[in-house]
Enzyme design. Structure first.
Site, PDB file in Angstrom:
ATOM      1  N   ILE A 103      37.420  18.046   7.633  1.00 11.71           N
ATOM      2  CA  ILE A 103      37.921  17.040   6.690  1.00 11.71           C
ATOM      3  C   ILE A 103      37.829  17.534   5.241  1.00 11.71           C
ATOM      4  O   ILE A 103      38.537  17.021   4.365  1.00 11.71           O
ATOM      5  CB  ILE A 103      37.143  15.710   6.896  1.00 11.71           C
ATOM      6  CG1 ILE A 103      37.940  14.516   6.417  1.00 11.71           C
ATOM      7  CG2 ILE A 103      35.772  15.769   6.252  1.00 11.71           C
ATOM      8  CD1 ILE A 103      37.376  13.182   6.875  1.00 11.71           C
TER       9      ILE A 103
ATOM     10  N   HIS B 182      28.228  22.884  16.013  1.00  9.04           N
ATOM     11  CA  HIS B 182      29.655  23.175  15.855  1.00  9.04           C
ATOM     12  C   HIS B 182      29.797  24.561  15.263  1.00  9.04           C
ATOM     13  O   HIS B 182      29.009  24.978  14.427  1.00  9.04           O
ATOM     14  CB  HIS B 182      30.319  22.139  14.937  1.00  9.04           C
ATOM     15  CG  HIS B 182      29.559  21.857  13.682  1.00  9.04           C
ATOM     16  ND1 HIS B 182      28.447  21.039  13.655  1.00  9.04           N
ATOM     17  CD2 HIS B 182      29.725  22.298  12.420  1.00  9.04           C
ATOM     18  CE1 HIS B 182      27.973  20.990  12.429  1.00  9.04           C
ATOM     19  NE2 HIS B 182      28.724  21.750  11.651  1.00  9.04           N
TER      20      HIS B 182
END
Ligand code: AMP
Ligand code: ZN
Length: 114
Positions: free
Chosen positions: A31, A100
């Site tokens: 994002i 991640h």
């Protein structure tokens, strides 16, 4: 884990620009991109940090790297180069405690990293 943003994205309870998904993992665009290409590759399993990866997770971690390499090829950045990075705990800047891989590319990067 109910309170985890990446578990919510994996469950499609929070929207994200998903570019890959399979039984074990999901990949979506960061994002707040730090490079022209910045994708997060995330296991569906909630593992808080690299320190929590267990023996039985070893194939899963290899799977994340293979997804990263495929996305790098698909985005046309494989030949020039890219990074696959897993930040761990505060000094590394980890902010989401569900592991991640960051796939970063599309520009030259410095070493050592800041
Ligand atoms: P880290 O600081 O290594 O834990 O990385 C967390 C990353 O997740 C950061 O690069 C954030 O920009 C990204 N991020 C946080 N929330 C979202 C979201 N809802 N969708 C996509 N990326 C996110
Ligand atoms: Zn989670």
């Amino acid at each position: 884990m109910t309170d985890c943003i990446f578990c919510k994205i994996a469950a499609k309870n929070i929207p994200a620009k998903i570019i890959h998904e399979d039984d074990l993992a999901i990949a979506f665009e960061d994002i707040n991109p730090q490079a022209p290409a910045h994708t997060l590759i995330v296991p569906r399993k909630h593992i808080p940090t690299a320190l929590d990866i267990e023996h039985t997770d070893q194939a899963l971690i290899g799977h994340l790297f293979r997804i990263g390499a495929k996305i790098a090829r698909d985005k046309g950045i494989a030949g020039k180069g890219f990074r696959l990075v897993m930040n761990t705990n505060a000094d590394a800047g980890q902010t989401v405690f569900h592991i991640h891989l960051h796939l970063l590319g599309g520009r030259a990067m410095h070493w050592p990293p800041g």
